[in-house]
Design an enzyme around this catalytic site. Sequence first.
Site, PDB file in Angstrom:
ATOM      1  N   CYS A 109      -9.888   6.336 -13.477  1.00 40.93           N
ATOM      2  CA  CYS A 109     -10.270   6.916 -12.185  1.00 40.93           C
ATOM      3  C   CYS A 109     -11.377   7.938 -12.410  1.00 40.93           C
ATOM      4  CB  CYS A 109      -9.041   7.535 -11.487  1.00 40.93           C
ATOM      5  SG  CYS A 109      -8.514   9.142 -12.149  1.00 40.93           S
TER       6      CYS A 109
ATOM      7  N   HIS B   3     -25.478  15.198 -24.027  1.00 37.41           N
ATOM      8  CA  HIS B   3     -24.453  14.354 -24.655  1.00 37.41           C
ATOM      9  C   HIS B   3     -23.028  14.735 -24.278  1.00 37.41           C
ATOM     10  CE1 HIS B   3     -27.541  13.181 -28.026  1.00 37.41           C
ATOM     11  NE2 HIS B   3     -27.740  12.540 -26.899  1.00 37.41           N
TER      12      HIS B   3
ATOM     13  N   ARG C  32     -12.351  18.218 -33.776  1.00 35.61           N
ATOM     14  CA  ARG C  32     -13.583  18.924 -33.367  1.00 35.61           C
ATOM     15  C   ARG C  32     -13.271  19.993 -32.326  1.00 35.61           C
ATOM     16  NH1 ARG C  32     -17.712  15.160 -32.695  1.00 35.61           N
ATOM     17  NH2 ARG C  32     -18.973  16.878 -31.882  1.00 35.61           N
TER      18      ARG C  32
ATOM     19  N   GLN D 136     -28.560  18.761 -27.124  1.00 33.26           N
ATOM     20  CA  GLN D 136     -27.778  17.571 -27.486  1.00 33.26           C
ATOM     21  C   GLN D 136     -26.373  18.001 -27.904  1.00 33.26           C
ATOM     22  OE1 GLN D 136     -30.381  14.856 -30.144  1.00 33.26           O
ATOM     23  NE2 GLN D 136     -31.370  16.846 -30.210  1.00 33.26           N
ATOM     24  N   ASN D 137     -26.167  19.308 -28.014  1.00 32.98           N
ATOM     25  CA  ASN D 137     -24.888  19.800 -28.537  1.00 32.98           C
ATOM     26  C   ASN D 137     -23.785  19.724 -27.499  1.00 32.98           C
ATOM     27  OD1 ASN D 137     -26.404  20.279 -30.745  1.00 32.98           O
ATOM     28  ND2 ASN D 137     -26.452  22.498 -30.539  1.00 32.98           N
TER      29      ASN D 137
ATOM     30  N   ASN E 182     -36.725  24.431 -37.778  1.00 34.40           N
ATOM     31  CA  ASN E 182     -35.735  23.634 -38.505  1.00 34.40           C
ATOM     32  C   ASN E 182     -35.704  24.123 -39.951  1.00 34.40           C
ATOM     33  OD1 ASN E 182     -34.318  21.302 -39.768  1.00 34.40           O
ATOM     34  ND2 ASN E 182     -34.691  20.304 -37.809  1.00 34.40           N
TER      35      ASN E 182
ATOM     36  N   CYS F 125      -4.088  10.429 -18.097  1.00 38.04           N
ATOM     37  CA  CYS F 125      -4.544  11.106 -16.880  1.00 38.04           C
ATOM     38  C   CYS F 125      -3.342  11.515 -16.021  1.00 38.04           C
ATOM     39  CB  CYS F 125      -5.449  10.143 -16.114  1.00 38.04           C
ATOM     40  SG  CYS F 125      -6.028  10.779 -14.544  1.00 38.04           S
TER      41      CYS F 125
HETATM   42  C1  BJW Z   1     -31.018  23.515 -39.028  1.00 32.37           C
HETATM   43  C2  BJW Z   1     -30.098  24.463 -39.500  1.00 32.37           C
HETATM   44  C3  BJW Z   1     -30.352  25.820 -39.240  1.00 32.37           C
HETATM   45  C4  BJW Z   1     -29.415  22.483 -40.063  1.00 32.37           C
HETATM   46  N1  BJW Z   1     -31.439  26.151 -38.564  1.00 32.37           N
HETATM   47  N2  BJW Z   1     -32.083  23.888 -38.377  1.00 32.37           N
HETATM   48  C5  BJW Z   1     -33.506   2.377 -32.149  1.00 32.37           C
HETATM   49  C6  BJW Z   1     -34.429   2.960 -31.315  1.00 32.37           C
HETATM   50  C7  BJW Z   1     -34.046   3.683 -30.211  1.00 32.37           C
HETATM   51  C8  BJW Z   1     -32.709   3.862 -29.919  1.00 32.37           C
HETATM   52  C9  BJW Z   1     -31.793   3.276 -30.748  1.00 32.37           C
HETATM   53  C10 BJW Z   1     -32.180   2.540 -31.841  1.00 32.37           C
HETATM   54  N3  BJW Z   1     -31.085   2.109 -32.473  1.00 32.37           N
HETATM   55  C11 BJW Z   1     -29.997   2.570 -31.790  1.00 32.37           C
HETATM   56  C12 BJW Z   1     -30.425   3.275 -30.741  1.00 32.37           C
HETATM   57  C13 BJW Z   1     -29.633   3.929 -29.742  1.00 32.37           C
HETATM   58  C14 BJW Z   1     -28.920   5.166 -30.188  1.00 32.37           C
HETATM   59  C15 BJW Z   1     -29.727   5.909 -31.260  1.00 32.37           C
HETATM   60  O1  BJW Z   1     -30.603   6.687 -30.974  1.00 32.37           O
HETATM   61  N4  BJW Z   1     -29.390   5.701 -32.529  1.00 32.37           N
HETATM   62  C16 BJW Z   1     -30.108   6.343 -33.636  1.00 32.37           C
HETATM   63  C17 BJW Z   1     -29.120   6.775 -34.698  1.00 32.37           C
HETATM   64  C18 BJW Z   1     -31.153   5.401 -34.128  1.00 32.37           C
HETATM   65  N5  BJW Z   1     -28.797   5.956 -28.997  1.00 32.37           N
HETATM   66  C19 BJW Z   1     -27.799   5.768 -28.142  1.00 32.37           C
HETATM   67  O2  BJW Z   1     -26.950   4.942 -28.336  1.00 32.37           O
HETATM   68  C20 BJW Z   1     -27.840   6.590 -26.874  1.00 32.37           C
HETATM   69  N6  BJW Z   1     -27.633   5.738 -25.767  1.00 32.37           N
HETATM   70  C21 BJW Z   1     -28.464   4.761 -25.469  1.00 32.37           C
HETATM   71  O3  BJW Z   1     -29.474   4.524 -26.071  1.00 32.37           O
HETATM   72  O4  BJW Z   1     -28.028   4.030 -24.405  1.00 32.37           O
HETATM   73  C22 BJW Z   1     -28.756   2.891 -23.973  1.00 32.37           C
HETATM   74  C23 BJW Z   1     -28.209   2.543 -22.610  1.00 32.37           C
HETATM   75  C24 BJW Z   1     -29.037   2.607 -21.510  1.00 32.37           C
HETATM   76  C25 BJW Z   1     -28.524   2.267 -20.261  1.00 32.37           C
HETATM   77  C26 BJW Z   1     -27.201   1.878 -20.128  1.00 32.37           C
HETATM   78  C27 BJW Z   1     -26.364   1.824 -21.228  1.00 32.37           C
HETATM   79  C28 BJW Z   1     -26.867   2.179 -22.490  1.00 32.37           C
HETATM   80  C29 BJW Z   1     -26.702   7.606 -26.842  1.00 32.37           C
HETATM   81  C30 BJW Z   1     -26.798   8.577 -27.928  1.00 32.37           C
HETATM   82  C31 BJW Z   1     -25.617   9.514 -27.890  1.00 32.37           C
HETATM   83  C32 BJW Z   1     -25.515  10.233 -29.214  1.00 32.37           C
HETATM   84  N7  BJW Z   1     -24.393  10.999 -29.241  1.00 32.37           N
HETATM   85  C33 BJW Z   1     -24.097  11.769 -30.448  1.00 32.37           C
HETATM   86  C34 BJW Z   1     -22.614  11.679 -30.726  1.00 32.37           C
HETATM   87  C35 BJW Z   1     -21.848  12.550 -29.860  1.00 32.37           C
HETATM   88  C36 BJW Z   1     -20.509  12.512 -30.467  1.00 32.37           C
HETATM   89  C37 BJW Z   1     -19.980  13.820 -30.735  1.00 32.37           C
HETATM   90  O5  BJW Z   1     -20.643  14.864 -30.755  1.00 32.37           O
HETATM   91  O6  BJW Z   1     -18.837  13.729 -31.000  1.00 32.37           O
HETATM   92  O7  BJW Z   1     -24.600  13.092 -30.313  1.00 32.37           O
HETATM   93  S1  BJW Z   1     -24.849  11.204 -31.941  1.00 32.37           S
HETATM   94  C38 BJW Z   1     -25.009  12.773 -32.664  1.00 32.37           C
HETATM   95  O8  BJW Z   1     -26.417  12.876 -32.961  1.00 32.37           O
HETATM   96  C39 BJW Z   1     -24.699  13.798 -31.566  1.00 32.37           C
HETATM   97  C40 BJW Z   1     -25.936  14.651 -31.610  1.00 32.37           C
HETATM   98  O9  BJW Z   1     -26.134  15.292 -30.352  1.00 32.37           O
HETATM   99  C41 BJW Z   1     -27.028  13.694 -31.976  1.00 32.37           C
HETATM  100  C42 BJW Z   1     -28.249  14.332 -32.546  1.00 32.37           C
HETATM  101  O10 BJW Z   1     -27.987  14.937 -33.771  1.00 32.37           O
HETATM  102  P1  BJW Z   1     -28.730  16.280 -34.160  1.00 32.37           P
HETATM  103  O11 BJW Z   1     -28.355  17.316 -33.182  1.00 32.37           O
HETATM  104  O12 BJW Z   1     -30.163  16.016 -34.321  1.00 32.37           O
HETATM  105  O13 BJW Z   1     -28.010  16.665 -35.531  1.00 32.37           O
HETATM  106  P2  BJW Z   1     -28.357  16.208 -37.036  1.00 32.37           P
HETATM  107  O14 BJW Z   1     -27.182  16.495 -37.855  1.00 32.37           O
HETATM  108  O15 BJW Z   1     -28.904  14.838 -37.073  1.00 32.37           O
HETATM  109  O16 BJW Z   1     -29.560  17.172 -37.436  1.00 32.37           O
HETATM  110  C43 BJW Z   1     -29.380  18.557 -37.628  1.00 32.37           C
HETATM  111  C44 BJW Z   1     -30.729  19.187 -37.910  1.00 32.37           C
HETATM  112  O17 BJW Z   1     -30.563  20.587 -37.966  1.00 32.37           O
HETATM  113  C45 BJW Z   1     -31.347  18.765 -39.243  1.00 32.37           C
HETATM  114  O18 BJW Z   1     -32.703  18.429 -39.026  1.00 32.37           O
HETATM  115  C46 BJW Z   1     -31.226  20.018 -40.119  1.00 32.37           C
HETATM  116  O19 BJW Z   1     -32.308  20.161 -41.022  1.00 32.37           O
HETATM  117  C47 BJW Z   1     -31.250  21.101 -39.083  1.00 32.37           C
HETATM  118  N8  BJW Z   1     -30.575  22.363 -39.455  1.00 32.37           N
HETATM  119  N9  BJW Z   1     -29.094  23.847 -40.204  1.00 32.37           N
HETATM  120  C48 BJW Z   1     -32.284  25.231 -38.189  1.00 32.37           C
HETATM  121  N10 BJW Z   1     -29.506  26.839 -39.701  1.00 32.37           N
END
Ligand code: BJW
Length: 256
Positions: A142, A131, A80, A113-114, A225, A159
């Site tokens: 550390c 994120h 990536r 979120q990016n 979107n 590190c």
């Molecule tokens: C266009 C386009 C164009 C395309 N023009 N549009 C149930 C309920 C609530 C929460 C949870 C649950 N089950 C599990 C959870 C928790 C989990 C979660 O939400 N999971 C879901 C999958 C259900 N969340 C977490 O774990 C978070 N942490 C947490 O809850 O911690 C609790 C805690 C509290 C206190 C202490 C300890 C813990 C953390 C979430 C972190 C997510 N990180 C990621 C990965 C990063 C890795 C990386 O990048 O390498 O972040 S996940 C991944 O998804 C990434 C993104 O930022 C994130 C969102 O994705 P995004 O941006 O929406 O992309 P896509 O691909 O899904 O959508 C793209 C959109 O663009 C589409 O709609 C297209 O149509 C559109 N599009 N071209 C306009 N040209």
Amino acid sequence: MHHPIEDYVVDDKALDRAAAMLRGAERVAVLTGAGVSAESGVPTFRGTDGLWEGHHVEEVATPFAFERDPKLVWRFYNARRAGLRTVHPNPGHFALAALENRLGTERFALVTQNVDGLHKAAGSKHVLELHGNLARVRCTGCPKIEDRGTEPLDDLPHCSACGHLLRPDIVWFHEALPEGTWAAAEDAARRCQCFVVIGTSAIVYPAAGLIEVAEEYGARIIEINLATTDASHSMDLGLYGPSGQILPRLVERLGS
Ligand code: BJW
């Protein structure tokens, strides 16, 4: 399956309504997701191009995956990071930077979120990265956090200060978001009168919860979107098409 990009038509009336909502707001907040960078060539997470070597992001972006197989996880992140060397901000990123310029940082918040750094590369000054960031690494032993840009890193980088394994400074599933950044994002969602949700599937929490916060506090909400999402029912207006085309037209309509 999405339409080819030239198939989308966003009519002037809808753009006028969106511009009026923006003009009528003392404060504007924006939430972006992977879709805003799609036209820069950065793959989205849940599109047809969303798999990496057959893995879903949910399988490689967790602390458990890193514990089990840090080499695999680093391979994913190094790929990536390498991908970032050839990508550039698109007109959607630049339009958001222009919007920040026009409104000023007091009246505008950009929450993303990016992890690709493209908003800052386009000139946005104040970006709340929920994120993390692909360029940064952090030590598992550390407090050291470093910006390593896109330089190639070892299969298992360590590190320079304490010798422990480094990890990407990314928020993985099951991990908490950076506290101060999250508090600022929630604050922006509460205080804005217009909330614009761009290029996110709105399924990952807590980020997607900002839409509910903005709704609860009475903001007008606009979605930009390619298609409707899980959050579309909360929207006052949807502009469906590529954000790299819609955002410049929208910001241009606001005048200077
Ligand atoms: C266009 C386009 C164009 C395309 N023009 N549009 C149930 C309920 C609530 C929460 C949870 C649950 N089950 C599990 C959870 C928790 C989990 C979660 O939400 N999971 C879901 C999958 C259900 N969340 C977490 O774990 C978070 N942490 C947490 O809850 O911690 C609790 C805690 C509290 C206190 C202490 C300890 C813990 C953390 C979430 C972190 C997510 N990180 C990621 C990965 C990063 C890795 C990386 O990048 O390498 O972040 S996940 C991944 O998804 C990434 C993104 O930022 C994130 C969102 O994705 P995004 O941006 O929406 O992309 P896509 O691909 O899904 O959508 C793209 C959109 O663009 C589409 O709609 C297209 O149509 C559109 N599009 N071209 C306009 N040209």
